[in-house]
Write a protein that holds these residues in place. Structure first.
Motif, PDB file in Angstrom:
ATOM      1  N   TYR A  71     -27.944 -22.570   0.797  1.00 26.88           N
ATOM      2  CA  TYR A  71     -27.815 -22.322   2.258  1.00 26.88           C
ATOM      3  C   TYR A  71     -26.288 -22.309   2.668  1.00 26.88           C
ATOM      4  O   TYR A  71     -25.941 -21.399   3.607  1.00 26.88           O
ATOM      5  CB  TYR A  71     -28.658 -23.324   2.804  1.00 26.88           C
ATOM      6  N   LEU A  74     -24.612 -19.020   1.840  1.00 24.22           N
ATOM      7  CA  LEU A  74     -25.130 -17.873   2.458  1.00 24.22           C
ATOM      8  C   LEU A  74     -24.499 -17.939   3.918  1.00 24.22           C
ATOM      9  O   LEU A  74     -24.083 -16.883   4.504  1.00 24.22           O
ATOM     10  CB  LEU A  74     -26.613 -17.902   2.586  1.00 24.22           C
ATOM     11  N   GLY A  75     -24.486 -19.067   4.273  1.00 24.73           N
ATOM     12  CA  GLY A  75     -23.602 -19.425   5.578  1.00 24.73           C
ATOM     13  C   GLY A  75     -22.272 -18.796   5.448  1.00 24.73           C
ATOM     14  O   GLY A  75     -21.685 -18.335   6.473  1.00 24.73           O
ATOM     15  N   ALA A  82     -24.881 -23.306   7.965  1.00 30.18           N
ATOM     16  CA  ALA A  82     -26.206 -23.511   6.879  1.00 30.18           C
ATOM     17  C   ALA A  82     -27.472 -23.639   7.550  1.00 30.18           C
ATOM     18  O   ALA A  82     -28.736 -23.042   7.014  1.00 30.18           O
ATOM     19  CB  ALA A  82     -26.044 -24.575   5.901  1.00 30.18           C
ATOM     20  N   THR A  84     -28.552 -22.667  10.376  1.00 26.52           N
ATOM     21  CA  THR A  84     -29.094 -21.316  10.756  1.00 26.52           C
ATOM     22  C   THR A  84     -29.542 -20.314   9.692  1.00 26.52           C
ATOM     23  O   THR A  84     -29.967 -19.010  10.346  1.00 26.52           O
ATOM     24  CB  THR A  84     -27.909 -20.765  11.641  1.00 26.52           C
ATOM     25  N   VAL A  85     -29.688 -20.397   8.773  1.00 28.62           N
ATOM     26  CA  VAL A  85     -30.354 -19.464   7.608  1.00 28.62           C
ATOM     27  C   VAL A  85     -31.559 -19.926   7.072  1.00 28.62           C
ATOM     28  O   VAL A  85     -31.714 -21.225   6.667  1.00 28.62           O
ATOM     29  CB  VAL A  85     -29.077 -19.644   6.371  1.00 28.62           C
ATOM     30  N   LEU A  87     -34.571 -18.769   4.333  1.00 27.87           N
ATOM     31  CA  LEU A  87     -35.100 -18.090   2.933  1.00 27.87           C
ATOM     32  C   LEU A  87     -36.390 -17.335   3.179  1.00 27.87           C
ATOM     33  O   LEU A  87     -37.031 -18.294   3.446  1.00 27.87           O
ATOM     34  CB  LEU A  87     -34.777 -19.049   1.755  1.00 27.87           C
ATOM     35  N   TYR A 214     -30.797 -12.598  15.623  1.00 33.72           N
ATOM     36  CA  TYR A 214     -31.301 -12.394  14.396  1.00 33.72           C
ATOM     37  C   TYR A 214     -30.397 -11.539  13.472  1.00 33.72           C
ATOM     38  O   TYR A 214     -29.958 -10.271  13.961  1.00 33.72           O
ATOM     39  CB  TYR A 214     -32.664 -12.107  14.343  1.00 33.72           C
ATOM     40  N   PHE A 231     -32.832 -13.389   3.006  1.00 29.97           N
ATOM     41  CA  PHE A 231     -32.756 -14.713   4.031  1.00 29.97           C
ATOM     42  C   PHE A 231     -32.624 -14.003   5.411  1.00 29.97           C
ATOM     43  O   PHE A 231     -32.513 -12.681   5.647  1.00 29.97           O
ATOM     44  CB  PHE A 231     -31.493 -15.183   3.664  1.00 29.97           C
ATOM     45  N   TYR A 233     -31.096 -14.930   9.054  1.00 31.45           N
ATOM     46  CA  TYR A 233     -30.056 -15.655  10.222  1.00 31.45           C
ATOM     47  C   TYR A 233     -30.423 -15.718  11.725  1.00 31.45           C
ATOM     48  O   TYR A 233     -31.156 -14.649  12.179  1.00 31.45           O
ATOM     49  CB  TYR A 233     -28.839 -15.139  10.413  1.00 31.45           C
ATOM     50  N   ALA A 267     -33.022 -23.503  11.207  1.00 33.69           N
ATOM     51  CA  ALA A 267     -33.740 -22.070  10.707  1.00 33.69           C
ATOM     52  C   ALA A 267     -35.051 -22.532   9.679  1.00 33.69           C
ATOM     53  O   ALA A 267     -35.880 -21.241   9.639  1.00 33.69           O
ATOM     54  CB  ALA A 267     -32.922 -21.224  10.107  1.00 33.69           C
ATOM     55  N   GLU A 271     -39.159 -20.562   7.610  1.00 35.46           N
ATOM     56  CA  GLU A 271     -39.324 -20.514   6.317  1.00 35.46           C
ATOM     57  C   GLU A 271     -41.059 -20.660   5.857  1.00 35.46           C
ATOM     58  O   GLU A 271     -41.545 -21.089   6.793  1.00 35.46           O
ATOM     59  CB  GLU A 271     -38.600 -21.302   5.562  1.00 35.46           C
TER      60      GLU A 271
END
Length: 405
Positions: A71, A74-75, A82, A84-85, A87, A214, A231, A233, A267, A271
């Motif tokens: 996370y 990806l952030g 992180a 706001t992410v 998967l 998004y 992923f 956002y 976020a 998921e």
């Protein structure tokens, strides 16, 4: 780092040594699925081996720290916290999760373009059929790409609930003015969804500059991760509004009593509980590798190779470059004048050159049933070389001459 610096050749050699597929393939299908580097492959294999050795749940617990790091990575990749992410399985699932967060009612308006990804267009039309919303497509500019003034006029509709845009369409080199559209949406107070499936890993992504609520992405394309993972956002303002997918599961919420649930923080509410953690770890390593290469470096190399491809492919008899727009990505497409492009692409693949088939047709017309024509898509990345371009173009020329014989 730029491509003119003396260390570039050494870097390309290192990237290619990290990529086992480069030994036997000229891979110009990065818009479909890139060749993954060894760190990504090793992360996936190690976790699968660990699951086989100690069990799936137990391996998940052992990997918890590296999953959390995914996370964070990806952030960093999209300049976002992180938290706001989320998967998800792929970019299409990411878009569907985002769309399901809106309580559309009959007469509500969704604004999109003529170049949105086919799966997204299908979801818009499904919403229109089931919920009786109106899907409005902004006009294109004469040179290609959506007209921001047309977007501005459409978002002024009193029932406009969402603007959805595919940043880099799959079937041409077009790059949409995603940041300019974001400015328009922010000024109008209309939520904004960006499909960045082809952008992440190819070009710098900053969700703050995009002003999006998004952003959907996948691992397998220019990010060079494994298939089957992506992923989404979700902006802090969207989370603060309490937005969540229609079908939230027990990872995204807690069941307080038989009639009430409480959303998970951040976020994670977007998921699902079950993951392939091997793929999650592969995604994390792909993000790490991209950050180490440098997205600006990757972009400069890929764009230079794509420009070289267009020039050399266009010189082949009977071939027309199909890309359009004031700015082009590393996706090059060409009309080659043969009746069965799929057969041509398969022949190139047997010779060791990977390309793919795309369809030339905008928006809802981008389907064989609507008369869209097959074209060849060639999408290089930073680990490709000019020498590979020459070999691939020669192979394409030979294949075309066989058809014309």
């Amino acid at each position: 780092m730029t491509l003119t610096e003396p260390t570039t050749d050494a870097l390309v050699r290192r990237w290619r040594l990290d990529t086992p597929g480069c030994e036997t393939r000229i891979h110009l299908n990065n818009a479909g699925a890139s060749l993954s580097p060894k760190p990504v492959l090793d992360a996936v294999h190690r976790h699968l081996d660990l699951e086989a050795e100690i069990g799936g749940y137990e391996a998940e617990d052992e990997a918890a720290g590296r999953v959390r790091e995914t996370y964070d990575l990806l952030g960093r990749l999209i300049n976002a916290p992180a938290e706001t992410v989320a998967l998800v399985e792929n970019a299409t699932v990411a878009v569907s999760q985002a769309l399901s967060a809106f309580d559309f009612h009959p007469g509500d308006v969704l604004v999109t373009t003529h170049s949105d990804y086919t799966s997204n267009q299908l979801m818009y039309l499904s919403l229109a059929r089931r919920l009786r919303i109106e899907v409005l497509r902004a006009d294109d500019l004469p040179e290609g790409g959506v007209d921001p003034d047309s977007v501005r006029r459409l978002v002024a509709h009193p029932r406009c609930r969402l603007v959805s845009l595919t940043w880099m369409p799959t079937n041409s080199g077009l790059v949409q003015p995603a940041e300019e559209v974001g400015e328009i949406c922010e000024a109008a107070g209309v939520p904004y969804l960006v499909d960045a499936c082809q952008a992440v890993g190819q070009t710098p992504v900053d969700v703050g500059r995009l002003r999006c609520d998004y952003l959907a992405a996948t691992a397998r394309k220019f990010l060079r991760g494994p298939r089957g993972i992506g992923f989404l956002y979700i902006s802090e303002r969207a989370l603060d509004r309490g937005e969540h997918p229609l079908f939230v599961d027990m990872r995204g919420a807690g069941l307080v009593d038989p009639e009430r649930f409480v959303l998970s923080a951040g976020a994670r509410r977007f998921e699902n509980w079950e993951f392939s953690y091997a793929l999650v770890l592969g995604l994390g390593e792909a993000a790490r590798y991209a950050l180490e290469v440098g997205i600006e470096t990757a972009e400069a190399s890929a764009l230079a190779l794509a420009a070289e491809l267009r020039e050399k492919v266009a010189a082949l008899p009977g071939v027309r470059i199909a890309d359009h727009g004031p700015r082009l990505s590393a996706i090059a497409t060409a009309e080659v004048g043969v009746p069965d492009v799929k057969s041509l692409v398969c022949g190139l693949r047997r010779s060791g050159v990977n390309t793919s088939v795309a369809l030339l047709g905008d928006g809802p017309r981008n389907a064989p049933e609507a008369g869209a024509r097959q074209i060849v898509r060639l999408s290089p990345h930073y680990y490709n070389t000019s020498e590979e371009i020459d070999v691939a173009v020669a192979a394409l020329g030979d294949a075309l001459r066989e058809y014309q014989a």
